[in-house]
Every structure is written in C-alpha cells, then in structure tokens.
Design an enzyme around this catalytic site. Structure first.
Site, PDB file in Angstrom:
ATOM      1  N   GLY A 123      -5.524  -6.392  -4.579  1.00  0.00           N
ATOM      2  CA  GLY A 123      -6.860  -6.608  -4.026  1.00  0.00           C
ATOM      3  C   GLY A 123      -7.258  -8.042  -3.780  1.00  0.00           C
ATOM      4  O   GLY A 123      -8.377  -8.291  -3.312  1.00  0.00           O
TER       5      GLY A 123
ATOM      6  N   TYR B 245      -0.920  -4.202   6.295  1.00  0.00           N
ATOM      7  CA  TYR B 245      -1.601  -3.063   6.905  1.00  0.00           C
ATOM      8  C   TYR B 245      -1.636  -3.224   8.435  1.00  0.00           C
ATOM      9  O   TYR B 245      -2.587  -2.843   9.091  1.00  0.00           O
ATOM     10  CB  TYR B 245      -3.017  -2.886   6.315  1.00  0.00           C
TER      11      TYR B 245
ATOM     12  N   CYS C  16      -6.902   4.108  25.750  1.00  0.00           N
ATOM     13  CA  CYS C  16      -8.103   4.712  26.330  1.00  0.00           C
ATOM     14  C   CYS C  16      -9.141   5.024  25.259  1.00  0.00           C
ATOM     15  O   CYS C  16      -9.431   6.195  24.977  1.00  0.00           O
ATOM     16  CB  CYS C  16      -7.717   5.977  27.094  1.00  0.00           C
TER      17      CYS C  16
ATOM     18  N   GLU D 195      -0.496  -5.689  -8.580  1.00  0.00           N
ATOM     19  CA  GLU D 195       0.080  -4.998  -7.421  1.00  0.00           C
ATOM     20  C   GLU D 195      -0.448  -5.597  -6.116  1.00  0.00           C
ATOM     21  O   GLU D 195      -1.042  -4.879  -5.301  1.00  0.00           O
ATOM     22  CB  GLU D 195      -0.316  -3.515  -7.441  1.00  0.00           C
TER      23      GLU D 195
END
Ligand SMILES: Cc1ncc(COP(=O)(O)O)c(C=O)c1O
Length: 439
Positions: free
Chosen positions: A241, A375, A346, A276
């Site tokens: 985080g 990500y 689109c 992590e």
C-alpha cells in the site's frame, strides 16, 4: 539514474539510456517499458528503510506479473505475495522459493489451495471462517497442517480511492477486528491448520504514514492478545500500500519516516515481519509509450487521439487516476495547447489524461505515460479486440523484449465454433483460421 531523462537541447526522452524514439521504432506502440535501475532502486529503498528488522519483502505479484520483473526482484531476495493459482504458477516458473510465498485473496478455490499446499508455501492469509474450513479440509487430504495467518480488518481509514481502500469494516476483506480472537481459537482447534500469524493490508496508494502506524498499533495489540490466549504468532504481515507520486503535487510516502515511526513497535513484536509492496516497487519503473494518431478539434475540446487506450492502461478510466504524460522531443518553449489524451476505444471513458497542456501536438508525436508499471499490464484486456502491448525492459543503454505483442490470432484462437454452425455459412471454416484471400 532517474527515469526518464530529458535531453536539455532536443527534449528527447531516454529510459535507462535508451531513447524512447528508438524503442517505438524497434518494438512499435503502444508499448510498456520498464526501467531496470528504477525497479531495483525502489526495492532496495524499502529493504534499507526497514533493514534493522530484516523483513521479508513479498512483492505483490498482482501489480506486475511479468516473469522478467519477478526474476529481477527474486534475485535481490524478494518473496512473492500471490492471489491465485495462476500467480502461483508464475511465481514457481520464475524460480520463487515456495517458502517465501504468501497466498492472499478472499476466494481461493480448493484446487488453488491444493496446488499451494503441494509446494509448501509459507502461509495462506485466511479471509473468512468458511475459507479456513476449506483449507483445513484440503490439507487433511495431504495429511498435513496448512500454515495460516488470519487477515484482520483493522477498520483504519486510509485516504485513497474507495475502490482500493481495503481496511474499513465495510469492505469484503479480512476478519473484523473484534471477531479475530474467536476465529483464531476456532482455527487452533482445526486439526489440519497451523496458525502462525496475523495479516493486515489496509489499502493501496496511501501516501500518509499515519494509517500504517494506526494499523500497526492495532496489529500489535492483537498479537499480544492472541499470545496471551496461548497462540503462537511468529509472523506479522503488514501488507502493501505504500503510495507513489502520480501527480506532480503528490509526495510519495516517506518510507524512512514510516520506518522511524514503526520501528519501535516492530522491534518489540519479536516476529518475522512481512511487507507486500507492489505499486511502490514497480509503479514508477514502468511507462506506457504511445503514439499520436490524430488531432481532433472539437467544439469545446482538442483531442489527441493516441494508439494506447483504456484496454492497455485501465487506471484512468477505472479510478479517474492521474498519470503524468510527457511529450518526447520538442525543443523550444512555444505556445501550449490543452488536450484530452484519448484512445481509439468506443467508450467516452477511454482516456489516458484530461486537460493536459502540451506544445501543439501532431500525428506521430510520442507520449510517455509515467508510473504505469503497477496495475498497468496486469489489468490490460482485449476490449475492442485489441492485442495487448509488448513489454520491454531497459537496462544500461540496452533494450530487451520481455513479452511479445499479442497477435489477433492468439486472441481469436481461444474461441470454438459449435458444430451446429459448421456448414451453415457459405464456407466452412474454424474461428482460428483466417479466410484465404485469392490474389
Ligand atoms: C493483500 C494485498 N497485499 C498487497 C497489495 C499490494 O498493494 P500495493 O501495490 O499498493 O503495494 C495488495 C493490493 O491490493 C493487497 O490486496
């Protein structure tokens, strides 16, 4: 070396000594590019900040699963945090030591649990009583005890996008703080579980130290309580985080300050500490290189239509996330115009950046979308039947292709045509084979 570097005269951009124009020519666009120097510097910085307690830094595989990225981090001593059987397979193929793999996630299937048990991973993070039962049952088939850490939801607010805030009681993650002791007592009675630790991950992209400190205070209190209950807690996993500076005005989390504030509590814990992190290691090391296709002047806006889109980098569309976008090689300080940088998909929500000032753009200009390493590719899709981009690693003036650009045959190749359609058309053909065109 900090990536990207800009030549003061030509304004040309380089990543680890390689001009982005060369990368675009050689590998095409859109293209993910990773800076080796930034990747290892980010990993090393976390290591150094917490060196005194020698934590296991289990890189969060979900942020970037490329085998080369994993191997680079594994070589430097990282463990891996995984959330699926697919990530387990990638971790093992990259050469990870299973004894340094942590398995999180609210929906592990029995097959996935068995695969992880089979290779003897370090621990499963348990997210619900039902999941604990499932792990116990699968482990009984192995005649073993599965090592588990209970994921506690510490109910700590983190100032981040609500989609990536995971430590509040309203989210699907973890066991409510006040139920953890009861669950742990229950787990301790399950014959095929070995409770070894606690886990807390409060969310992603958190740039303040306070929420981490608060969560740690709660985890420390809980650890002491569990030990007083007679349970052995040898492992304390504090999740990931750590936030990065996506915007010019956002400071990344101050890791040294965070370590300074956490260290007294961490020392006192007398447990193996695990972090992590994903984004803070690979986010700033990755870039999406894209080329301008067209400039479109609309009534109220000017659009730079580029060849990269939301299927390549979903974060702006999904979270309204901001990514800095740099123009390659335009000397001079001329007039600037404001553009929405949009893709060919689109959807009105298909954009990489809005209201961005640039010198007047033209087709073929190259734009470098920054902080796209986490990500980015892992969330890429084939929406609009767009093959996913290639990935390249740059290191000491050299570029290495680390994933080929997907082909349309690979995308279509997974489809099957049911027999009732065969022969119903003018021509029998499988979905896989392209129609032959006569010269
Ligand atoms: C359990 C867990 N650990 C670690 C991470 C990695 O977070 P980050 O990439 O923000 O460091 C996540 C991300 O969602 C997570 O859910």
């Amino acid at each position: 070396m900090t990536a990207p570097e800009r030549d003061p005269r030509s304004q040309a951009l380089k990543l680890d000594g390689v001009p982005v124009a060369t990368l675009a020519r050689r590998f095409g666009t859109p293209l993910y590019v990773y800076s080796h120097s930034t990747l290892v510097a980010n990993y090393d910085r976390i290591r150094q900040a917490f060196a005194e307690i020698d934590p296991l830094i289990a890189f969060s595989t979900k942020s970037n699963t490329n085998g080369t990225i994993l191997r680079i981090l594994l070589e430097r001593g990282a463990g891996l945090d995984i959330v699926s059987g697919g990530e387990l397979e990638r971790a093992l193929r990259a050469g990870a030591d299973p004894a340094r793999i942590i398995y999180a996630g609210v929906g592990k299937t029995r097959e996935e649990i068995a695969a992880a048990l089979n290779v003897r991973i370090l621990a499963f993070n348990v997210e619900s009583p039902a999941e604990a039962e499932a792990i116990n049952e699968v482990a009984s088939g192995f005649g073993r005890k599965a090592p588990v850490a209970v994921r506690v939801n510490p109910d700590v607010a983190a100032d981040t996008h609500h989609y990536i805030s995971t430590g509040r009681k309203e989210t699907k993650f973890g066991i409510p703080y006040h139920d953890v002791r009861r669950l742990c007592r229950r787990l301790a009675r399950m014959p095929h579980l070995r409770l070894i630790g606690v886990h807390a991950h409060i969310g992603s992209q958190i740039t303040q130290t306070e929420p981490f400190v608060k969560a740690l205070e709660r985890v420390v209190q809980l650890t002491h309580q569990l030990r007083r209950d007679g349970l052995t807690i040898d492992l304390v996993n504090l999740g990931g985080g750590f936030g990065i500076g996506y915007e010019e005005s956002t400071q990344p989390i101050d890791l040294e300050e965070l370590a300074r504030r956490m260290m007294p509590m961490l020392r006192e814990l007398r447990a193996q500490v695990i972090f992590e992190p994903g984004r803070s290691i690979v986010g700033p090391a990755g870039f999406l290189l894209t080329r301008v296709l067209y400039i479109k002047e609309a009534q109220t806006k000017c659009f730079a239509i580029v060849d990269g889109a939301m299927n390549d980098l979903l974060r702006p569309s999904l979270y309204s996330a901001y990514h800095r976008i740099l123009l390659d090689g335009r000397p001079g300080r001329g007039r600037r115009r404001v553009y929405d940088v949009v893709g060919p998909i689109c959807e009105t929500g298909d954009f990489l950046g809005k209201d961005r000032p640039f010198p007047p753009l033209k087709p073929d200009d190259l734009l470098l979308v920054c902080d796209a390493g986490a990500y980015g590719m892992t969330m890429a899709s084939n929406y609009n039947s767009r093959p996913r981009p290639a990935e390249v690693l740059v290191r000491q003036d050299k570029a290495y292709l680390i994933r080929h650009r997907e082909t349309i045959d690979q995308i279509i190749g997974c489809e099957e045509i049911p027999p009732f359609l065969n022969g119903s058309g003018a021509e029998q053909r499988s979905a896989r084979s392209p129609r032959k065109v006569r010269a």
